[in-house]
Design a protein around this motif. Structure first.
Motif, short mmCIF file in Angstrom:
data_model
loop_
_atom_site.label_atom_id
_atom_site.label_comp_id
_atom_site.label_asym_id
_atom_site.label_seq_id
_atom_site.Cartn_x
_atom_site.Cartn_y
_atom_site.Cartn_z
N GLU A 49 0.85 -1.19 0.00
CA GLU A 49 0.00 0.00 0.00
C GLU A 49 0.88 1.24 0.00
N THR A 51 1.91 5.07 0.86
CA THR A 51 1.74 6.00 1.95
C THR A 51 1.08 7.27 1.41
N GLN A 52 0.67 8.16 2.31
CA GLN A 52 0.04 9.39 1.87
C GLN A 52 1.01 10.25 1.07
N THR A 53 2.26 10.24 1.44
CA THR A 53 3.25 11.02 0.70
C THR A 53 3.41 10.49 -0.71
N GLN A 55 1.21 8.81 -2.46
CA GLN A 55 -0.01 9.11 -3.22
C GLN A 55 -0.01 10.57 -3.65
N LYS A 110 3.85 2.72 -9.04
CA LYS A 110 4.24 2.36 -7.68
C LYS A 110 5.67 1.86 -7.68
#
Length: 111
Positions: A49, A51-53, A55, A110
């Motif tokens: 998955e 991370t927010q950074t 994304q 990714k």
């Protein structure tokens, strides 16, 4: 009556020895069996998955990519006053650069 297979490809049935040819299918199954290292090695693993950074970086790269491609078109849609040959070559170079950089920014994946 039992049948045992010897390593050389010879099948032993009771006391009589008969030659049993080793086919390609048997060899490929044997190679697959020998290279198999458990459930983890051959099955595709799910991607981790983000991370927010990560994304945020992906979304910003997409926005910058679209902006660069729109800018490449805008160089020719709003030409300005000067149509000299030198300026056309500069515009052509900037258009190629903006298009390639924008397309590459849109393909961020990714990692």
């Amino acid at each position: 009556m039992t049948t045992a297979t010897l390593p050389s490809g010879t099948a032993a049935t009771g006391t009589a020895m008969t030659k049993k040819p080793i086919t390609r299918a048997v060899l490929s199954q044997k190679a697959l069996f020998e290279s198999y290292r458990g459930d983890e090695s051959l099955r595709p693993q799910p991607a981790p998955e983000l991370t927010q950074t990560a994304q945020f970086v992906r979304w910003m790269a997409r926005i910058v990519g679209v902006a660069l491609m729109v800018a490449a078109l805008g160089l020719w849609a709003f030409p300005g006053v000067d149509w000299t040959a030198e300026l056309a070559v500069i515009k052509l170079g900037l258009t190629c650069f903006f298009t390639i950089a924008g397309a590459l920014s849109l393909t961020v994946r990714k990692s």
